[in-house]
Structure formats: structure tokens, C-alpha cells
Motif scaffolding. Structure first.
Motif, PDB file in Angstrom:
ATOM      1  N   ARG A 109       0.737  -1.320   0.137  1.00  0.00           N
ATOM      2  CA  ARG A 109      -0.500   0.453  -0.062  1.00  0.00           C
ATOM      3  C   ARG A 109       1.144   1.048   0.241  1.00  0.00           C
ATOM      4  O   ARG A 109       1.847   1.663   0.357  1.00  0.00           O
ATOM      5  CB  ARG A 109      -0.591   0.052   1.098  1.00  0.00           C
ATOM      6  N   PHE A 110       0.780   2.241  -1.227  1.00  0.00           N
ATOM      7  CA  PHE A 110       1.538   3.373  -0.755  1.00  0.00           C
ATOM      8  C   PHE A 110       1.500   4.059   0.608  1.00  0.00           C
ATOM      9  O   PHE A 110       2.639   4.814   1.007  1.00  0.00           O
ATOM     10  CB  PHE A 110       0.549   3.825  -2.505  1.00  0.00           C
ATOM     11  N   ALA A 111       0.403   4.655   0.960  1.00  0.00           N
ATOM     12  CA  ALA A 111       0.093   5.277   2.325  1.00  0.00           C
ATOM     13  C   ALA A 111      -1.295   5.018   2.660  1.00  0.00           C
ATOM     14  O   ALA A 111      -2.531   3.783   2.255  1.00  0.00           O
ATOM     15  CB  ALA A 111       0.302   6.432   1.914  1.00  0.00           C
ATOM     16  N   GLY A 112      -1.172   4.816   4.350  1.00  0.00           N
ATOM     17  CA  GLY A 112      -2.577   5.339   4.475  1.00  0.00           C
ATOM     18  C   GLY A 112      -3.065   3.194   5.226  1.00  0.00           C
ATOM     19  O   GLY A 112      -2.320   2.524   4.986  1.00  0.00           O
ATOM     20  N   GLU A 113      -3.825   2.737   5.833  1.00  0.00           N
ATOM     21  CA  GLU A 113      -4.460   1.896   6.233  1.00  0.00           C
ATOM     22  C   GLU A 113      -5.194   1.218   5.763  1.00  0.00           C
ATOM     23  O   GLU A 113      -5.669   1.555   4.560  1.00  0.00           O
ATOM     24  CB  GLU A 113      -4.929   1.872   7.662  1.00  0.00           C
ATOM     25  N   SER A 114      -4.826  -0.573   5.349  1.00  0.00           N
ATOM     26  CA  SER A 114      -5.816  -1.212   4.637  1.00  0.00           C
ATOM     27  C   SER A 114      -6.925  -0.897   5.489  1.00  0.00           C
ATOM     28  O   SER A 114      -7.235  -0.583   6.340  1.00  0.00           O
ATOM     29  CB  SER A 114      -5.728  -2.521   4.881  1.00  0.00           C
ATOM     30  N   LYS A 115      -8.279  -0.682   4.152  1.00  0.00           N
ATOM     31  CA  LYS A 115      -9.554  -0.824   4.810  1.00  0.00           C
ATOM     32  C   LYS A 115     -10.535  -2.204   4.815  1.00  0.00           C
ATOM     33  O   LYS A 115     -11.311  -1.653   4.753  1.00  0.00           O
ATOM     34  CB  LYS A 115     -10.545   0.609   3.528  1.00  0.00           C
ATOM     35  N   TYR A 116      -9.694  -3.209   4.674  1.00  0.00           N
ATOM     36  CA  TYR A 116      -9.865  -4.420   4.952  1.00  0.00           C
ATOM     37  C   TYR A 116      -9.422  -4.891   6.266  1.00  0.00           C
ATOM     38  O   TYR A 116      -8.611  -5.384   6.968  1.00  0.00           O
ATOM     39  CB  TYR A 116     -10.181  -5.755   3.292  1.00  0.00           C
ATOM     40  N   PRO A 117     -10.103  -4.591   7.138  1.00  0.00           N
ATOM     41  CA  PRO A 117     -10.204  -4.357   9.066  1.00  0.00           C
ATOM     42  C   PRO A 117     -11.199  -6.956   8.531  1.00  0.00           C
ATOM     43  O   PRO A 117     -11.348  -6.964   7.704  1.00  0.00           O
ATOM     44  CB  PRO A 117     -10.218  -4.403   9.607  1.00  0.00           C
ATOM     45  N   LEU A 118      -9.879  -7.213   9.346  1.00  0.00           N
ATOM     46  CA  LEU A 118     -10.100  -9.106   9.361  1.00  0.00           C
ATOM     47  C   LEU A 118     -12.029  -9.277   9.527  1.00  0.00           C
ATOM     48  O   LEU A 118     -12.332 -10.358   8.645  1.00  0.00           O
ATOM     49  CB  LEU A 118      -9.940  -9.600  10.423  1.00  0.00           C
ATOM     50  N   LYS A 119     -12.910  -8.336   9.910  1.00  0.00           N
ATOM     51  CA  LYS A 119     -14.141  -8.348   9.967  1.00  0.00           C
ATOM     52  C   LYS A 119     -14.951  -8.017   8.567  1.00  0.00           C
ATOM     53  O   LYS A 119     -15.333  -9.293   8.333  1.00  0.00           O
ATOM     54  CB  LYS A 119     -14.580  -7.222  10.823  1.00  0.00           C
ATOM     55  N   LYS A 120     -14.621  -7.522   7.695  1.00  0.00           N
ATOM     56  CA  LYS A 120     -14.888  -7.329   6.734  1.00  0.00           C
ATOM     57  C   LYS A 120     -14.375  -8.322   5.661  1.00  0.00           C
ATOM     58  O   LYS A 120     -15.151  -8.313   4.561  1.00  0.00           O
ATOM     59  CB  LYS A 120     -14.695  -5.654   6.471  1.00  0.00           C
TER      60      LYS A 120
END
Ligand code: UDP
Ligand code: MG
Length: 318
Positions: free
Chosen positions: A207-218
């Protein structure tokens, strides 16, 4: 005439990466337009999936400065798959082909050249497939690969290691628009379309920057959607289980009767055990059968098209 290429990029709280994504996509598109591989009417469309940060402001600014970029804003956060579909359905009638890509630059934009080439060679769907997963964490890699294996075992045809980085022609998207299902699992639906497909391999980066928007729950709910939208196997497993339990309870019944005849049991035990065994088996079997019908109804209410016409030979074609 080079074809019109649209790019659809779903964005959810992506303010940290969007400027860089914009910069890289602009360069890529300029080069492609200059080489006359794509038409100057090609566009890049960001879909804002109800972001809570400055994503939409950034998209508006980008659009104001450069008409190469467009934006679609969703009313609220609907999740990656819905955002992607919204973008694809909004633009496909204007384009000859549409490429979908994540905003975080994990997908290699240099694969776009090859996707366009394969499209020009006649492919309707070009899948971007990761050649390696070295940049993913061990956990992500293990869960993702396990997921593809389970999907395969359950009979759903998904392209191994393909996420949602792919090119689709206008007619493939028109076909996709006929699929009316609510539980979206695009990468599974696309394989149902047919037409000529091809594959482009690329290396997935971090990922270039920021956090994954797919946490385990999603991630889990996405995997569950994938399985339950594409397979009624879990329901069939209940039926099979019911049959096995029924069979075992018959053996149990015989054992009860034999013990009773031999007279070596406490009074009442035989009848009790027999009832429990029989009812357990019959209940599970009945549940399974009901499940089978629910499975059928489930398939029906999705209103998937029963067939798609690929070629239409009519009087004008002589
Ligand atoms: N995304 C979205 N809506 C969501 C979650 C994610 O539109 O509810 C977008 C996100 O902005 C990104 C893409 O979907 O462009 C993939 O998300 P992410 O990179 O976080 O997933 P990962 O690569 O970690 O699986
Ligand atoms: Mg990502």
C-alpha cells in the motif's frame, strides 16, 4: 481509431494516497494517449464510497484542474464491491473498455498497457493476476490463499490470485449489468459471463500510504458472501450429514433392540434412546431438504440472466 478507456477507482478514506494515484495515472494516461493506444476521450473516474476524510474534496479539486478526472460520490459507505459496481455501471456506456483498480497503488499501473493490448487483440475480460504475494503479510497471504482454495473446493470458479484489477469491454459490462444480485462478489460474477478472457500477470506492491480498509471483520464477511453467493454446498452438507446420522441411528436402533431382547437394560432406556436417535436423524435430514429448496429459491430470486447472446447474425451482416 484508438478506443476510449475508462478507469474506475473506488476510494474510501484515501486522502493519503489520492494525490500520488492522480499523479501516476495522469502520466500513464498521457503516455497511452500520446502513443495513440487509447483515445483522448479516455477518463479516470474516482468513486467516493462515503469517505469521512477529505477524499471527496480532493476528487473535486482534481476534477476542476484536469478534466481527465471525474468523480462519483455515493450516498454513504456501501463497501468496496458496491462502490466498484456503481462506478462501472455509471460509465460503461461511454467507454469501449473499463479498467477497475484500487486507489492504494498496490496494483501495478504498468500492467494497464498490456491489458489494453490484450483488449485490442480481442479479449473482452482481462484479469490482472498477482504473480507473487511477497509484499503481503503472512497472515493476509495465508487467509487469502485459503479463501481461494475453499472457493474452489465448493465449486465456485474464481481466478486464482485475481483481485478486482481487471479490464472489461463494454459488452462484458453490459452483461454484468444484467446480474441483479444484491450480495456482490464481482470477481466470481465476472467468470460467469464468458466471452474471450485473458490474463496479465503483475507484481503486487505494498500500500502506498494509509491503512488497509479491509479489517479482518470485513474480510470475513466478504469471504462469506463469496461462498454463500456462489455455492449451495453448505446446504448440501447438511443433507449429507442428515443421511449419515439417519444411517447411524438405524445401527443404534438395532443395538437397542438387541439389548432389550437380551434383557440387559434399565426399563425405559430403549424407548428413550430410540426416540432421540430417530428424531435427531430425521430432523437433520428434513432441515437439509428444506435447505435444498431454500437454495433453489435463493438462486431464483437473484434473477440472473438465463443466457446471453454473444453473436447475432441478422440481415444487415452480409
Ligand atoms: N474501499 C472502498 N470502500 C470500503 C473499503 C475499501 O471503496 O468500504 C476501497 C479502498 O479505498 C481501496 C480498495 O477498496 O481503493 C481496496 O481496499 P484496501 O486497499 O484497503 O484493501 P486491501 O488491499 O487491504 O485488501
Ligand atoms: Mg489495498
Amino acid at each position: 481509431m484508438p478506443g476510449i478507456l475508462f478507469m474506475v477507482v473506488p476510494c474510501y478514506n484515501e486522502e493519503a494516497v489520492l494525490p500520488e494515484t492522480t499523479h501516476r495515472l495522469r502520466e500513464k494516461f498521457s503516455a497511452l494517449i500520446q502513443q495513440e493506444l487509447i483515445s483522448p476521450q479516455s477518463r479516470i473516474v474516482y468513486v467516493d464510497d462515503g469517505s469521512k476524510d477529505k477524499t471527496w474534496e480532493i476528487i473535486c479539486d482534481t476534477h476542476r484542474q484536469d478534466r481527465l478526472f471525474r468523480g462519483v460520490k455515493l450516498s454513504r459507505n456501501r463497501g468496496h464491491q458496491n462502490a466498484l459496481l456503481a462506478g462501472l455501471m455509471t460509465v460503461y456506456s461511454e467507454a469501449d473498455a473499463v479498467i477497475s483498480m484500487d486507489a492504494d497503488l498496490q496494483d501495478d499501473i504498468n500492467a494497464i498497457d498490456e491489458m489494453v493490448k490484450k483488449f485490442n487483440e480481442g479479449a473482452d475480460i482481462v484479469y490482472g493476476v498477482r504473480s507473487k504475494r511477497e509484499t503481503d503479510t503472512f497472515f493476509k497471504r495465508a487467509t487469502a490463499e485459503g479463501f481461494y482454495k475453499v472457493m474452489h473446493a465448493l465449486g465456485a470458479k474464481v481466478v486464482y490470485n485475481h483481485a478486482d484489477f481487471r479490464l472489461m469491454s463494454r459488452r462484458a459490462l453490459a452483461a454484468l449489468s444484467e446480474y441483479g444480485e444484491i450480495n456482490l462478489f464481482l470477481r466470481g460474477m465476472v467468470t460467469l459471463i464468458g466471452y474471450k478472457t485473458d490474463i496479465v500477470y503483475y507484481e503486487r506492491s505494498e500500500r502506498f500510504a494509509g491503512e488497509s480498509k479491509y479489517p479482518l471483520k470485513k474480510m470475513l464477511s466478504f469471504a462469506w458472501d463469496g461462498i454463500t453467493s456462489f455455492s449451495v454446498k453448505p446446504l448440501q452438507i447438511i443433507t449429507a450429514l442428515g443421511m449419515v446420522v439417519c444411517f447411524l441411528s438405524v445401527i443404534g436402533l438395532i443395538y437397542c433392540l438387541v439389548s432389550w431382547i437380551c434383557g440387559s437394560v434399565v426399563p425405559g432406556w430403549t424407548s428413550m434412546t430410540m426416540i432421540v436417535l430417530l428424531l435427531g436423524g430425521v430432523q437433520l435430514l428434513s432441515l437439509g431438504i428444506i435447505g435444498e429448496y431454500i437454495g433453489k429459491i435463493y438462486g431464483e430470486v437473484k434473477h440472473r440472466p438465463r443466457y446471453l447472446v454473444e453473436t447475432y447474425l441478422n440481415d444487415e451482416e452480409k
